[in-house]
Design an enzyme around this catalytic site. Structure first.
Site, PDB file in Angstrom:
ATOM      1  N   GLU A 129       0.845  -1.197   0.000  1.00 10.34           N
ATOM      2  CA  GLU A 129       0.000   0.000   0.000  1.00 10.34           C
ATOM      3  C   GLU A 129       0.875   1.240   0.000  1.00 10.34           C
ATOM      4  OE1 GLU A 129      -2.328  -0.221   3.616  1.00 10.34           O
ATOM      5  OE2 GLU A 129      -2.590  -2.390   3.415  1.00 10.34           O
ATOM      6  N   LYS A 131       2.290   4.607   1.299  1.00 14.60           N
ATOM      7  CA  LYS A 131       2.301   5.169   2.643  1.00 14.60           C
ATOM      8  C   LYS A 131       1.927   6.642   2.527  1.00 14.60           C
ATOM      9  CE  LYS A 131       5.093   5.468   6.824  1.00 14.60           C
ATOM     10  NZ  LYS A 131       4.835   6.862   7.131  1.00 14.60           N
ATOM     11  N   ASP A 133       1.243  10.398   3.275  1.00 10.97           N
ATOM     12  CA  ASP A 133       1.920  11.335   4.166  1.00 10.97           C
ATOM     13  C   ASP A 133       0.909  12.350   4.703  1.00 10.97           C
ATOM     14  OD1 ASP A 133       3.876  12.570   5.556  1.00 10.97           O
ATOM     15  OD2 ASP A 133       4.881  13.456   3.823  1.00 10.97           O
ATOM     16  N   TYR A 239      -7.014   2.221   6.023  1.00 11.22           N
ATOM     17  CA  TYR A 239      -6.058   1.142   5.752  1.00 11.22           C
ATOM     18  C   TYR A 239      -5.870   0.176   6.912  1.00 11.22           C
ATOM     19  CZ  TYR A 239      -3.069   4.689   7.954  1.00 11.22           C
ATOM     20  OH  TYR A 239      -2.556   5.622   8.799  1.00 11.22           O
ATOM     21  N   LYS A 327      10.649   3.212   2.913  1.00  8.60           N
ATOM     22  CA  LYS A 327      10.664   4.649   2.637  1.00  8.60           C
ATOM     23  C   LYS A 327      11.301   4.954   1.284  1.00  8.60           C
ATOM     24  CE  LYS A 327       9.014   6.470   6.416  1.00  8.60           C
ATOM     25  NZ  LYS A 327       9.832   7.380   7.112  1.00  8.60           N
ATOM     26  N   CYS A 432      32.219  21.482  29.615  1.00  7.11           N
ATOM     27  CA  CYS A 432      30.789  21.604  29.315  1.00  7.11           C
ATOM     28  C   CYS A 432      30.431  23.075  29.094  1.00  7.11           C
ATOM     29  CB  CYS A 432      29.982  21.024  30.465  1.00  7.11           C
ATOM     30  SG  CYS A 432      28.220  21.366  30.305  1.00  7.11           S
ATOM     31  N   CYS A 435      28.096  24.228  32.157  1.00  9.14           N
ATOM     32  CA  CYS A 435      28.474  24.325  33.570  1.00  9.14           C
ATOM     33  C   CYS A 435      29.984  24.322  33.776  1.00  9.14           C
ATOM     34  CB  CYS A 435      27.849  23.178  34.369  1.00  9.14           C
ATOM     35  SG  CYS A 435      28.603  21.578  34.033  1.00  9.14           S
ATOM     36  N   CYS A 450      29.461  15.623  29.734  1.00 14.75           N
ATOM     37  CA  CYS A 450      29.692  16.533  30.845  1.00 14.75           C
ATOM     38  C   CYS A 450      29.680  15.711  32.124  1.00 14.75           C
ATOM     39  CB  CYS A 450      28.576  17.566  30.864  1.00 14.75           C
ATOM     40  SG  CYS A 450      28.394  18.389  32.439  1.00 14.75           S
ATOM     41  N   CYS A 456      25.179  20.445  36.661  1.00 16.76           N
ATOM     42  CA  CYS A 456      25.022  21.042  35.333  1.00 16.76           C
ATOM     43  C   CYS A 456      23.557  21.435  35.117  1.00 16.76           C
ATOM     44  CB  CYS A 456      25.465  20.044  34.268  1.00 16.76           C
ATOM     45  SG  CYS A 456      25.204  20.663  32.598  1.00 16.76           S
TER      46      CYS A 456
END
Ligand code: IVH
Length: 749
Positions: A129, A131, A133, A239, A327, A432, A435, A450, A456
């Site tokens: 089938e 697909k 969107d 479907y 896809k 980081c 922090c 980190c 943090c």
């Protein structure tokens, strides 16, 4: 746009620059808010939105006098989506696994045959089938009348859009000769022609223009005023189905025919084909006619035709085993890399994000792309192999972006001939950015993290957001924005603080109700939501802690195994010495690998040496074996759990949270089954089904399948060739059944 994404340091900014940037930020964020909340057409990613919000707050903190009356910091932005009623789907609305090439499709077909124990040469029948969107919708008919319509939402709970669905001409209001209960599922979409004329009308009227047909369909369906939906040209293809009081047919193909006979539109390009060659050939055909279909599709869906086989194959946690979406190849575009931002996630991972000159890729404007990790920027894959011919990514580079379906855009390639003069390789930070704690890489890991933990702010906020999110505590009225607000105010830092918020900020001057955008009612609702969230099933609590690798499924598995928090925590505490030994052995192996590589010797695929168990107390080893013996819980997750519960600040924070909660015993899945709640082990050869099918079936009936026999085992199912497990079961007096005995017990014969 350029000025709103500026990255000049806030500390060195002049007052004039701050005024300009605050104005630009207010404009950009207001636009983004509108696009997100009212138009279903996000113009920037969540991450970018968050970054701009943080930057705005940082500038305001440095120049408090310049804070604007319409400052984005004061906007909570209640999503109108809140105004839709919620509907719990009788049967969850799942998504589909993805195949991206022919190999994936062949693997899918082979996996099914292995699961069902069919010969490799079998040509299974599938429906093929397109697909569509659009957005999925579930229509519940009771005694032939449309009772309600709901969007997918998170799969378990969707938004009620019945009045809107009634305005769609492809959706019948009544059905004749339908089962008493019939949930029809399918896709709401808009044709290309209707999309173009809607946008033209909207533009003339000075209204909102949609980015693509899917956004237009979603925005049109999710209207609080159904007369607006009625004026929008929406369509619907059926479907699939949810709850049914009587089967529709024996096959997917016939079920689609039945839906058509009942008055639904089904996709005319659907075919029934046998074997993977035919599937792949049809994918190519559909791909060739894609542009002429008149509506967007993003791939092709293959579904096992025989519904009895579909039932045997069943589901993984969020996707069916009997279907897959193949896809279409990714869409690509070239643009320029403007900057690289580093985001710090829940587990401290430093994730680089590319900031791009905005470009349209397959109908969507892209201005950010993931860059994965520092190796990826440097031109290396995580296994050390070369990508993009080894070219590193530099600011100013011309880069090719791709996105497949809904996945986050990625950088595919660089055009080195277009590289500006005088560029430098990107210096990935080793502290980081949030922090300033050291950011380190464990041997063998591609991610830099980190080490600040709860120090943090970025990790703290991300953990709080995770804790209150849907799959975890699902706190009503407390979303990402509110968490950030309370965190920025310094009201909530550790998870337990959420539950003491009412006591601390429910009355007096600094109350939630007094915050801009709040009020007595919303504050009362928030506190009610938080109070309700104190009671949680153990599985959600475990998931909510945000421990690395510990997902929803593992949370439930651990909950079922240990039953309550104190048993779990006692087991982990007992296993800590074993975990430390494991960690030490792994580190030694990594050092050995690195030394071998540095020596120029060929790095052996060094297996982690087994830990020196001799030095470890027997209880620690037993507790460790018990954790890693749980089906689906490996050493990696067990180590992450042990790390998270090591004594220290983080553990204190967890203990403080537990003191606020009332933890429910794990829910037993199927109470009616004779094996629900039982621990079952399969061993030896099974003749009527594969091990995978037996396991899936047992779990569907509420049993817990384990890989090893222990005192906790209730049933051992032993086929021919059963060895040590059968011996151990006999020693422990565990009930042992052969395959037929098992099938008789679960009522399959
Ligand atoms: S079947 C249990 N069939 O794709 C499987 N889905 O990525 C239920 N979709 O959520 C889905 N066309 O919104 C199915 N022919 C089709 C479809 C389709 C579009 C969408 C649907 C689903 C998503 C999964």
């Amino acid at each position: 746009m350029a000025e709103t994404t500026g990255d000049e340091a806030v500390e060195t900014m002049t007052e004039a620059e701050a005024v300009t940037e605050l104005a630009a930020l207010a404009k950009t964020l207001a636009k983004a808010n509108d696009a997100y909340h009212t138009d279903d057409a996000p113009v920037i990613s969540d991450a970018e939105y968050d970054r701009l919000k943080r930057r705005n707050a940082a500038i305001e903190a440095r120049f408090p006098g310049l804070k604007r009356a319409d400052s984005p910091s004061d906007q909570v932005g209640a999503a109108p989506a809140e105004a839709f009623g919620k509907i719990k789907h009788a049967i969850r609305m799942l998504s589909l696994g993805n195949a991206f090439d022919e190999g994936d499709v062949r693997d899918f077909d082979a996996r099914i045959k292995r699961f069902l124990d069919l010969p490799e040469s079998t040509n299974l029948a599938y429906t093929v089938e397109p697909k569509i969107d659009g957005l999925s919708l579930s229509l519940r008919y009771e005694k032939g009348r449309l009772a309600h319509a709901a969007t997918r939402g998170d799969g378990a709970i969707g938004e009620e859009v019945t009045a809107n669905a009634r305005t769609i001409s492809d959706i019948p209001a009544t059905l004749t000769n339908a089962p008493d209960v019939l949930e029809v599922r399918g896709e709401v979409y808009m044709s290309h022609a209707d999309f173009a004329s809607l946008n033209a009308t909207q533009a003339d009227a000075g209204g909102k223009v949609f980015a693509n047909p899917r956004n237009a369909a979603a925005g049109s369906l999710r209207q609080l005023d159904a007369t607006i939906t009625a004026a929008r040209p929406l369509r619907f293809f059926a479907y699939a189905w949810g709850e049914l009081s009587a089967p529709l047919a024996d096959t997917q193909w016939d079920a689609l025919a039945r839906l058509k006979a009942l008055g639904f539109s089904t996709n005319p390009e659907t075919r029934r084909l046998e074997g993977p060659d035919a599937l792949v050939a049809r994918h190519a055909e559909i791909s060739a006619i894609r542009a002429e279909l008149g509506y967007d599709i993003d791939g092709v869906v293959y579904k096992i035709d025989d519904l009895a086989l579909q039932a045997r194959l069943g589901f993984r946690s969020t996707t069916p085993r009997w279907a897959i979406a193949h896809k279409f190849p990714a869409e690509t575009a070239w643009t320029r890399l403007l900057g690289i931002d580093i985001q710090v996630g829940r587990t401290g991972a430093l994730s680089p994000v590319a900031r791009l000159e905005p470009v349209t890729v397959g109908g969507v404007v892209v201005s950010n792309a993931t860059l994965h990790n520092e190796d990826y920027i440097a031109g290396r894959a995580s296994d050390g192999s070369v990508i993009r011919g080894g070219a590193d990514l530099r600011l100013g580079d011309r880069v090719e972006i791709y996105r497949a379906g809904d996945v986050i855009p990625k950088v595919r390639d660089i055009d080195l001939t277009a590289r500006p003069e005088g560029t430098e390789p990107f210096a990935f930070p080793d502290i980081c950015p949030e922090c300033a704690s050291p950011a380190t890489r464990e041997p063998g890991e591609s991610v830099r993290r980190c080490t600040g933990g709860l120090i943090c702010p970025a990790q703290r906020v991300a953990r709080l957001k995770h804790l209150v999110s849907r799959g975890a505590f699902d706190v009503d009225g407390l979303g990402d924005k509110e968490v950030e607000r309370f965190h920025d105010l310094g009201w909530v830092a550790r998870p337990a603080d959420i539950f003491t918020l009412e006591a601390r900020h429910g009355t007096g001057l600094q109350t939630v109700a007094n915050l801009e955008g709040w009020g007595e009612t919303s504050a009362a609702n928030l506190f009610a939501g938080i109070r309700a969230a104190r009671r949680q099933p153990l599985g959600r609590v475990l998931f909510g802690l945000g421990i690395r690798h510990l997902g929803e499924v593992a949370g439930r598995d651990l909950a079922r195994h240990y039953g309550d928090w104190s048993a779990f925590v006692a087991a982990v505490d007992a296993a800590l010495p074993a975990a430390a030994a494991h960690r030490a052995a792994e580190a030694a192996a990594a050092v050995e690998r690195a030394a071998a590589a540095a020596d120029g010797r060929r790095a052996r695929l060094a297996e982690a040496r087994s830990p020196p168990w001799a030095d470890i107390p027997a209880e620690a080893k037993a507790a460790w074996d018990d954790i890693v013996g749980i089906d689906g819980i490996g050493a990696t997750l067990a180590l992450a759990i042990c790390d998270a519960l090591l004594p220290g600040q983080e553990r204190d924070a967890i203990d403080a949270l537990m003191a606020e909660l009332e933890i429910e015993a794990p829910e037993v899945v199927a109470t009616a089954s004779p094996v629900s709640g039982k621990v079952v082990v399969f061993t030896g050869t099974l003749e009527k089904m594969t091990r995978a099918e037996a396991k899936a079936r047992a779990e569907a009936l509420g049993a817990k399948v384990s890989g090893s026999v222990s005192g906790k085992t209730d049933i051992l199912v032993a086929g021919p060739g059963a060895g040590s497990k059968a011996v151990k079961a006999a020693e422990l007096g565990v009930e042992t059944l052969d395959e037929d005995g098992w099938l008789a017990l679960i009522g399959d014969v």
